[in-house]
Scaffold this active site. Structure first.
Site, PDB file in Angstrom:
ATOM      1  N   GLN A 145      -7.071  36.369 -23.302  1.00  0.00           N
ATOM      2  CA  GLN A 145      -5.593  36.219 -23.945  1.00  0.00           C
ATOM      3  C   GLN A 145      -4.514  37.267 -24.192  1.00  0.00           C
ATOM      4  OE1 GLN A 145      -8.868  36.909 -25.612  1.00  0.00           O
ATOM      5  NE2 GLN A 145      -9.719  35.348 -24.651  1.00  0.00           N
TER       6      GLN A 145
ATOM      7  N   ASP B 129      -2.919  33.765 -20.322  1.00  0.00           N
ATOM      8  CA  ASP B 129      -2.822  32.898 -18.979  1.00  0.00           C
ATOM      9  C   ASP B 129      -1.457  32.841 -18.073  1.00  0.00           C
ATOM     10  OD1 ASP B 129      -5.385  31.177 -19.784  1.00  0.00           O
ATOM     11  OD2 ASP B 129      -3.574  29.776 -20.957  1.00  0.00           O
TER      12      ASP B 129
ATOM     13  N   LYS C 283      -3.215  37.032 -15.281  1.00  0.00           N
ATOM     14  CA  LYS C 283      -3.619  38.558 -15.177  1.00  0.00           C
ATOM     15  C   LYS C 283      -4.653  38.948 -14.732  1.00  0.00           C
ATOM     16  CE  LYS C 283      -4.450  37.677 -19.710  1.00  0.00           C
ATOM     17  NZ  LYS C 283      -3.995  37.011 -20.480  1.00  0.00           N
TER      18      LYS C 283
ATOM     19  N   GLY D 205     -10.807  32.741 -18.624  1.00  0.00           N
ATOM     20  CA  GLY D 205     -10.783  32.673 -17.886  1.00  0.00           C
ATOM     21  C   GLY D 205      -9.990  33.065 -16.792  1.00  0.00           C
ATOM     22  N   HIS D 206     -10.217  33.319 -15.952  1.00  0.00           N
ATOM     23  CA  HIS D 206      -9.426  34.898 -15.104  1.00  0.00           C
ATOM     24  C   HIS D 206      -9.632  34.012 -13.592  1.00  0.00           C
ATOM     25  CE1 HIS D 206      -9.195  38.000 -18.099  1.00  0.00           C
ATOM     26  NE2 HIS D 206      -7.888  37.372 -18.451  1.00  0.00           N
TER      27      HIS D 206
HETATM   28  P1  IMP Z   1     -10.586  30.615 -29.154  1.00  0.00           P
HETATM   29  O1  IMP Z   1     -10.633  31.664 -28.577  1.00  0.00           O
HETATM   30  O2  IMP Z   1     -12.256  29.711 -28.986  1.00  0.00           O
HETATM   31  O3  IMP Z   1     -11.143  30.262 -30.753  1.00  0.00           O
HETATM   32  O4  IMP Z   1      -9.550  29.777 -29.685  1.00  0.00           O
HETATM   33  C1  IMP Z   1      -8.069  30.268 -30.482  1.00  0.00           C
HETATM   34  C2  IMP Z   1      -7.188  30.136 -29.385  1.00  0.00           C
HETATM   35  O5  IMP Z   1      -6.846  30.891 -28.353  1.00  0.00           O
HETATM   36  C3  IMP Z   1      -6.530  28.727 -28.939  1.00  0.00           C
HETATM   37  O6  IMP Z   1      -5.440  28.177 -29.216  1.00  0.00           O
HETATM   38  C4  IMP Z   1      -7.163  28.838 -27.488  1.00  0.00           C
HETATM   39  O7  IMP Z   1      -6.543  27.857 -26.615  1.00  0.00           O
HETATM   40  C5  IMP Z   1      -6.783  30.043 -26.906  1.00  0.00           C
HETATM   41  N1  IMP Z   1      -7.567  30.834 -26.244  1.00  0.00           N
HETATM   42  C6  IMP Z   1      -8.189  31.650 -26.223  1.00  0.00           C
HETATM   43  N2  IMP Z   1      -8.854  31.964 -25.076  1.00  0.00           N
HETATM   44  C7  IMP Z   1      -7.733  32.212 -24.359  1.00  0.00           C
HETATM   45  C8  IMP Z   1      -7.476  32.521 -22.537  1.00  0.00           C
HETATM   46  O8  IMP Z   1      -8.667  33.272 -21.943  1.00  0.00           O
HETATM   47  N3  IMP Z   1      -6.326  31.776 -22.640  1.00  0.00           N
HETATM   48  C9  IMP Z   1      -5.005  31.163 -23.357  1.00  0.00           C
HETATM   49  N4  IMP Z   1      -5.578  30.566 -24.468  1.00  0.00           N
HETATM   50  C10 IMP Z   1      -6.810  31.562 -24.894  1.00  0.00           C
END
Ligand code: IMP
Length: 424
Positions: free
Chosen positions: A222, A12, A15, A39-40
């Protein structure tokens, strides 16, 4: 020029906006890891777009978008995203290419993601519940299904039957509902026919593009501290979010990469569980009251804190960052004083450390050592050039770039394309 753009913090970092402005000079934009957990958010004029799987280049005409082999794809979500963009007047046809080797996210992955989180109780990771961990788990266990399987109806049907049978046993052990083979088959077959025109060998495509000297931009999802190997394990995502992941996840070798851009927020945020040494409720409340820092995928309020240069310097090292884009500077406009974390002490005692312990429990014991700088207390969101920024803002940005260890290149003072300040 081939550029990898990564997040230098916990995701977040803004990007989406930086990728969008850099896309002007790119011919091809590539996603190489993650899935629709990302989520961009991109603001173009009065319109706001949120992309989850499709690279941000889709919003600009004449750009080719590639979803690489390292991405995990929920075909139903991808079809919805394509249709959503088309409804908003965005063209999606020959400008999107999807790797036949990308793995599929299946309904049992989502169900297991949710069930495992529930079982963990207060030790949960706080995942996005999009099935990302179980999908990558199946890939590593060599029981995953790929786009290429989905494109071959008989192969898919045979594999799906087996996978549903096995996963229903696992779901039963969690007291979860079992899945209907025929229902899943029908849904996935429908998605398959819609996705078929996009599916190719993207590795061969990208190598041809490199030979033709096309400009490729790799869009990281991420952030560094969510990387499966380099992040705060187990509070991470299940892919390699660092620059190396862009090569593995696209089939483009490291010696074809010219530059790595690290994107960072002027402060720190994190969604989900896990340690965040500089977490601070005062800055969190201020940002939330400004209507900022709510997740674009799940809508969750992000945890917020001061800028952590211990973390961003480590990110520069792991990713080989040579240029920085600092976003959300305007989020700090109201502050009288701003703190920057320059080191940690374990349990608040002893020697100052400047390399973050990556063991989540040890990182949770770290207390930040801060340097304080004066704020600027005027709005920066209308600044058009770097020199228009108040002196204290420039001093702050110089300090965080110096501590992070790379050249300051872009400063963002708002979501709009015209709120982007460039340094030479
Ligand atoms: P997962 O990727 O859904 O398995 O989540 C694992 C961890 O990564 C959690 O803490 C999510 O909140 C975090 N996470 C996954 N995708 C994003 C993103 O696009 N932005 C920020 N945090 C993310």
């Amino acid at each position: 020029m081939n550029t990898i753009l990564i997040g230098s913090q916990w995701g977040d970092e803004g990007k989406g906006k930086i990728i969008d402005v850099l896309t002007t000079d790119a011919d091809i934009v590539v996603r190489s890891q993650g899935g629709n957990n990302a989520g961009h958010t991109i603001v173009s004029g009065k319109k706001k777009y949120i992309l989850h799987l499709i690279p941000s280049g889709i919003l600009r005409s004449g750009k080719i978008c590639v979803i690489g082999n390292g991405v995990v794809i929920d075909p139903i979500a991808l079809v919805q995203e394509i249709e959503g963009l088309r409804t908003q007047g965005i063209k999606v046809n020959k400008n999107l290419l999807i790797s036949e080797s990308a793995h599929l996210v299946m309904p049992y992955h989502r169900a297991l993601d949710e069930a495992r989180e529930q079982m963990k109780g207060k030790n949960k990771i706080g995942t996005t519940k999009r099935g990302i961990g179980p999908a990558y788990g199946d890939k590593a266990a060599r029981v995953g299904m790929r786009l290429a399987d989905l494109m071959r109806p008989e192969v898919f049907e045979k594999k799906l039957r087996l996978r549903i049978k096995e996963n229903n046993l696992v779901l039963k052990s969690f007291n979860e509902k079992s899945l209907s083979f025929s229902k899943v088959l029908k849904e996935y077959q429908e998605a398959a026919s819609l996705l078929k025109p996009f599916v190719i060998n993207t590795v061969a495509y990208l190598h041809e593009a490199i030979a033709k000297k096309k400009n490729i931009l790799f869009e990281g999802a991420q952030g560094t501290f969510l990387d499966l190997d380099h992040g705060t394990y187990p509070f991470v995502t299940s892919s390699n979010t660092t620059s190396g992941g862009a090569c593995t996840g696209s089939g483009v070798p490291p010696n074809s990469i010219d530059s790595v851009v690290g994107v960072l927020k002027a402060y720190t945020t994190r969604v989900g569980e896990g340690p965040l040494p500089t977490e601070n409720t005062t800055i969190g409340t201020m940002l939330h009251e400004m209507g900022r820092e709510f997740g674009s995928t799940t809508g969750r309020a992000r945890r917020c804190g001061w800028f952590d240069s211990v973390a961003t310097r480590y990110a520069t090292m792991v990713n080989g960052v040579d240029r920085l884009a600092i976003t959300n500077v305007d989020g700090l406009d109201e502050l009288k004083e701003i703190s920057i974390c320059v080191g940690y002490k374990i349990d608040g005692r002893g020697k100052i450390i400047t390399i973050p312990p990556l063991d989540a429990e040890e990182l949770a014991r770290c207390t930040p050592v801060y340097k304080t700088m004066p704020g600027w207390m005027v709005s920066t969101s209308n600044c058009k050039n770097y020199k228009d920024l108040p002196l204290n803002a420039r001093r702050y940005l110089d300090a965080i770039a110096q501590l992070t260890g790379a050249k300051l290149w872009i400063v963002s003072v708002g979501p709009g394309r015209d709120q982007t300040l460039w340094l030479k």
